[in-house]
Design a protein around this motif. Structure first.
Motif, PDB file in Angstrom:
ATOM      1  N   ARG A 108      52.778  31.624 -37.704  1.00  0.00           N
ATOM      2  CA  ARG A 108      53.615  31.840 -36.575  1.00  0.00           C
ATOM      3  C   ARG A 108      55.272  31.578 -36.657  1.00  0.00           C
ATOM      4  N   PRO A 109      56.113  31.972 -36.189  1.00  0.00           N
ATOM      5  CA  PRO A 109      57.303  31.430 -36.289  1.00  0.00           C
ATOM      6  C   PRO A 109      57.509  30.229 -35.660  1.00  0.00           C
ATOM      7  N   LEU A 110      57.981  29.074 -36.546  1.00  0.00           N
ATOM      8  CA  LEU A 110      58.148  27.841 -35.878  1.00  0.00           C
ATOM      9  C   LEU A 110      59.445  27.102 -36.242  1.00  0.00           C
ATOM     10  N   PRO A 111      59.944  26.124 -35.592  1.00  0.00           N
ATOM     11  CA  PRO A 111      61.045  25.424 -35.505  1.00  0.00           C
ATOM     12  C   PRO A 111      61.171  24.623 -36.808  1.00  0.00           C
ATOM     13  N   ALA A 112      62.554  24.561 -37.144  1.00  0.00           N
ATOM     14  CA  ALA A 112      62.692  23.770 -38.592  1.00  0.00           C
ATOM     15  C   ALA A 112      62.159  22.342 -38.461  1.00  0.00           C
ATOM     16  N   PRO A 113      61.848  21.870 -39.629  1.00  0.00           N
ATOM     17  CA  PRO A 113      61.476  20.222 -39.654  1.00  0.00           C
ATOM     18  C   PRO A 113      62.689  19.655 -39.249  1.00  0.00           C
ATOM     19  N   GLY A 114      62.388  18.474 -38.297  1.00  0.00           N
ATOM     20  CA  GLY A 114      63.343  17.825 -37.584  1.00  0.00           C
ATOM     21  C   GLY A 114      63.710  18.039 -36.196  1.00  0.00           C
ATOM     22  N   ALA A 115      62.914  19.137 -35.708  1.00  0.00           N
ATOM     23  CA  ALA A 115      63.449  19.697 -34.334  1.00  0.00           C
ATOM     24  C   ALA A 115      62.170  18.907 -33.401  1.00  0.00           C
ATOM     25  N   PRO A 116      62.536  18.868 -32.158  1.00  0.00           N
ATOM     26  CA  PRO A 116      61.519  18.192 -31.258  1.00  0.00           C
ATOM     27  C   PRO A 116      60.573  19.329 -30.908  1.00  0.00           C
ATOM     28  N   LEU A 117      59.548  18.963 -30.586  1.00  0.00           N
ATOM     29  CA  LEU A 117      58.146  19.908 -30.212  1.00  0.00           C
ATOM     30  C   LEU A 117      57.205  19.512 -29.164  1.00  0.00           C
ATOM     31  N   ALA A 118      57.441  20.401 -27.961  1.00  0.00           N
ATOM     32  CA  ALA A 118      56.475  19.909 -26.986  1.00  0.00           C
ATOM     33  C   ALA A 118      54.956  20.216 -27.331  1.00  0.00           C
ATOM     34  N   LEU A 119      54.231  19.597 -27.057  1.00  0.00           N
ATOM     35  CA  LEU A 119      52.754  19.834 -27.610  1.00  0.00           C
ATOM     36  C   LEU A 119      51.878  19.727 -26.153  1.00  0.00           C
ATOM     37  N   ASP A 120      50.769  20.499 -26.229  1.00  0.00           N
ATOM     38  CA  ASP A 120      49.840  20.617 -25.016  1.00  0.00           C
ATOM     39  C   ASP A 120      48.422  20.756 -25.480  1.00  0.00           C
ATOM     40  N   PHE A 121      47.544  20.224 -24.715  1.00  0.00           N
ATOM     41  CA  PHE A 121      46.058  20.347 -24.909  1.00  0.00           C
ATOM     42  C   PHE A 121      45.224  20.679 -23.700  1.00  0.00           C
ATOM     43  N   ALA A 122      44.067  21.238 -24.081  1.00  0.00           N
ATOM     44  CA  ALA A 122      43.192  21.554 -23.005  1.00  0.00           C
ATOM     45  C   ALA A 122      42.481  20.281 -22.741  1.00  0.00           C
ATOM     46  N   PRO A 123      42.240  19.765 -21.292  1.00  0.00           N
ATOM     47  CA  PRO A 123      41.595  18.606 -20.863  1.00  0.00           C
ATOM     48  C   PRO A 123      40.189  18.683 -21.259  1.00  0.00           C
ATOM     49  N   GLU A 124      39.407  19.710 -21.270  1.00  0.00           N
ATOM     50  CA  GLU A 124      38.194  19.629 -21.677  1.00  0.00           C
ATOM     51  C   GLU A 124      37.777  19.663 -22.991  1.00  0.00           C
ATOM     52  N   ARG A 125      38.813  19.588 -23.727  1.00  0.00           N
ATOM     53  CA  ARG A 125      38.833  19.397 -25.438  1.00  0.00           C
ATOM     54  C   ARG A 125      39.085  17.955 -25.841  1.00  0.00           C
ATOM     55  N   LEU A 126      39.199  17.094 -24.909  1.00  0.00           N
ATOM     56  CA  LEU A 126      39.651  15.739 -25.299  1.00  0.00           C
ATOM     57  C   LEU A 126      38.379  14.826 -25.477  1.00  0.00           C
ATOM     58  N   HIS A 127      38.628  13.668 -26.270  1.00  0.00           N
ATOM     59  CA  HIS A 127      37.494  12.671 -26.724  1.00  0.00           C
ATOM     60  C   HIS A 127      37.953  11.449 -26.098  1.00  0.00           C
ATOM     61  N   PHE A 128      37.197  10.611 -25.572  1.00  0.00           N
ATOM     62  CA  PHE A 128      37.578   9.223 -25.113  1.00  0.00           C
ATOM     63  C   PHE A 128      36.351   8.162 -25.799  1.00  0.00           C
ATOM     64  N   PHE A 129      37.056   7.110 -26.278  1.00  0.00           N
ATOM     65  CA  PHE A 129      36.313   6.085 -26.998  1.00  0.00           C
ATOM     66  C   PHE A 129      36.785   4.574 -26.453  1.00  0.00           C
ATOM     67  N   ASP A 130      35.826   3.925 -26.201  1.00  0.00           N
ATOM     68  CA  ASP A 130      36.245   2.474 -26.107  1.00  0.00           C
ATOM     69  C   ASP A 130      36.947   1.910 -26.929  1.00  0.00           C
ATOM     70  N   ALA A 131      38.228   1.143 -26.583  1.00  0.00           N
ATOM     71  CA  ALA A 131      39.134   0.759 -27.570  1.00  0.00           C
ATOM     72  C   ALA A 131      38.629  -0.466 -28.459  1.00  0.00           C
ATOM     73  N   ALA A 132      37.786  -1.358 -27.756  1.00  0.00           N
ATOM     74  CA  ALA A 132      37.257  -2.509 -28.388  1.00  0.00           C
ATOM     75  C   ALA A 132      35.939  -2.354 -29.289  1.00  0.00           C
ATOM     76  N   THR A 133      35.048  -1.282 -28.897  1.00  0.00           N
ATOM     77  CA  THR A 133      33.969  -1.105 -29.649  1.00  0.00           C
ATOM     78  C   THR A 133      33.988   0.225 -30.555  1.00  0.00           C
ATOM     79  N   GLY A 134      34.854   1.206 -29.931  1.00  0.00           N
ATOM     80  CA  GLY A 134      34.919   2.595 -30.895  1.00  0.00           C
ATOM     81  C   GLY A 134      33.941   3.379 -30.248  1.00  0.00           C
TER      82      GLY A 134
END
Length: 363
Positions: free
Chosen positions: A333-359
């Motif tokens: 797809r067409p993309l901005p040039a390197p160095g440009a800011p880019l807003a990112l998004d994700f679907a909540p149902e595709r997230l993974h959560f891990f305990d920071a202490a135990t992994g």
């Protein structure tokens, strides 16, 4: 074929090093099971224990319902294919294929028949009179497979058999092994450090690290629901993106990290995550689930585009988010040039959560 059952199998060397710690699982009759993990994780040691090439320190190993802990390798009815082809250079392909049967005193007619059948399955019929030096790397690997095949063992054990081949040949031989497994319906245990090889070949995968079995499941189940951070990062190329921060629970979830709050919406795990309010955890997002926000949309986090890697049917976006790097996988797809800011998004149902202490995975 046969079932292979491991019950708390353990290997401890005289210096106290625990190479395999209480491995318990079953390889089903006719299953192709892959042992995968980084170098030194214990996968090859475990395979050699099954083969009888390494003594078992504790636990029970059974093949076809018979405990084989004390049996010599030749009495276990297994065949092993090694990383190096280990072909006899002075013998022809036919002689290499039939050598193990000759040692066992099989009749000449039986040896010839089995060699012809193995050569037919592996498309080596035109090379039976050639010596290993005249073969390509792929052909040599097929001879090594055929040498195991002619024995008609209960279990095939393959120890990184493709690691000496170039990328094109590895792909071709993966297809050959998968096709051979379908034809034979053979019980196979396959060792590799290559997670792509594991994902494409294994009906189930055993992921190992530091001698410990981390998770056992089908390839896509491991990818979609990794049991811990090690599995999450080991399987997948590029690796999963990880963000560490403090979880805040309100109308929606929010991760407060070094770069400010990241709104998470309401993922399916929201109820299970409620007790984690105010606690540190690790958020995981696969590269294909981290996408540039639509035009005019603010996105959930702001990053800087550092490098664009087009690889044909997809593009990898290497991003800088504060002090850490992120990777996004997008279609061409067409993309901005390197160095440009880019807003990112994700679907909540595709997230993974891990305990920071135990992994360990949360919810």
């Amino acid at each position: 074929m046969a079932v292979v059952r491991l019950d708390k199998l353990r290997k401890v060397y005289p210096n106290g090093h625990v190479a395999v710690a209480d491995a318990s699982f079953e390889v089903g009759d006719g299953e192709l099971l892959v042992l995968v993990g980084p170098s030194g994780c214990g996968k090859t040691t475990l395979l050699r224990m099954i083969a009888g090439l390494e003594a078992i320190s504790a636990g029970t190993l059974a093949i076809d319902g018979r405990v084989v802990n004390e049996l010599a390798p030749r009495d276990r009815d297994i065949a092993m294919v090694f990383q190096n082809y280990a072909l006899y250079p002075h013998m022809t392909v036919a002689e290499n294929l039939g050598f193990a049967l000759k040692l066992r005193g099989r009749p000449r007619e039986e040896i010839a028949g089995r060699v012809r059948e193995a050569a037919r399955l592996l498309e080596l019929e035109s090379r039976l009179d050639a010596r290993p030096a005249a073969l390509s790397g792929g052909q040599r690997q097929r001879v090594a497979l055929g040498r195991a095949l002619v024995r008609d063992p209960k279990v095939f054990l393959l120890d990184e058999p493709l690691s000496n081949l170039d990328a094109r040949l590895r792909l071709a031989m993966r297809v050959e092994i998968a096709r051979l497994h379908r034809r034979l319906g053979a019980t196979m245990v396959y060792v590799t450090h290559d997670q792509v090889e594991a994902m494409t070949l294994g009906q189930r995968i055993v992921v190992m690290d530091a001698g410990v079995v981390q998770q056992i499941d089908t390839p896509m189940a491991l990818y979609r629901r990794p049991a811990n951070l090690f599995v999450a990062c080991f399987l997948g190329s590029p690796a999963m993106n990880l963000l560490r921060g403090t979880l805040h629970v309100g109308d929606g979830l929010r991760l407060a990290g070094a770069q400010g709050p990241v709104p998470l919406g309401l993922p399916p795990q929201a109820a299970a995550l409620a007790p984690w309010h105010g606690r540190e955890l690790v958020l995981g997002v696969r590269p294909e689930d981290l996408q540039p926000a639509g035009e005019g949309r603010p996105g959930r986090l702001q990053a800087q585009l550092e490098l664009i890697e087009p690889v044909g049917n997809e593009i990898f976006l290497n991003l800088r988010y504060g002090a850490q790097t992120l990777v996004s996988r997008v279609p061409p797809r067409p993309l901005p040039a390197p160095g440009a800011p880019l807003a990112l998004d994700f679907a909540p149902e595709r997230l993974h959560f891990f305990d920071a202490a135990t992994g360990v995975r949360i919810a």
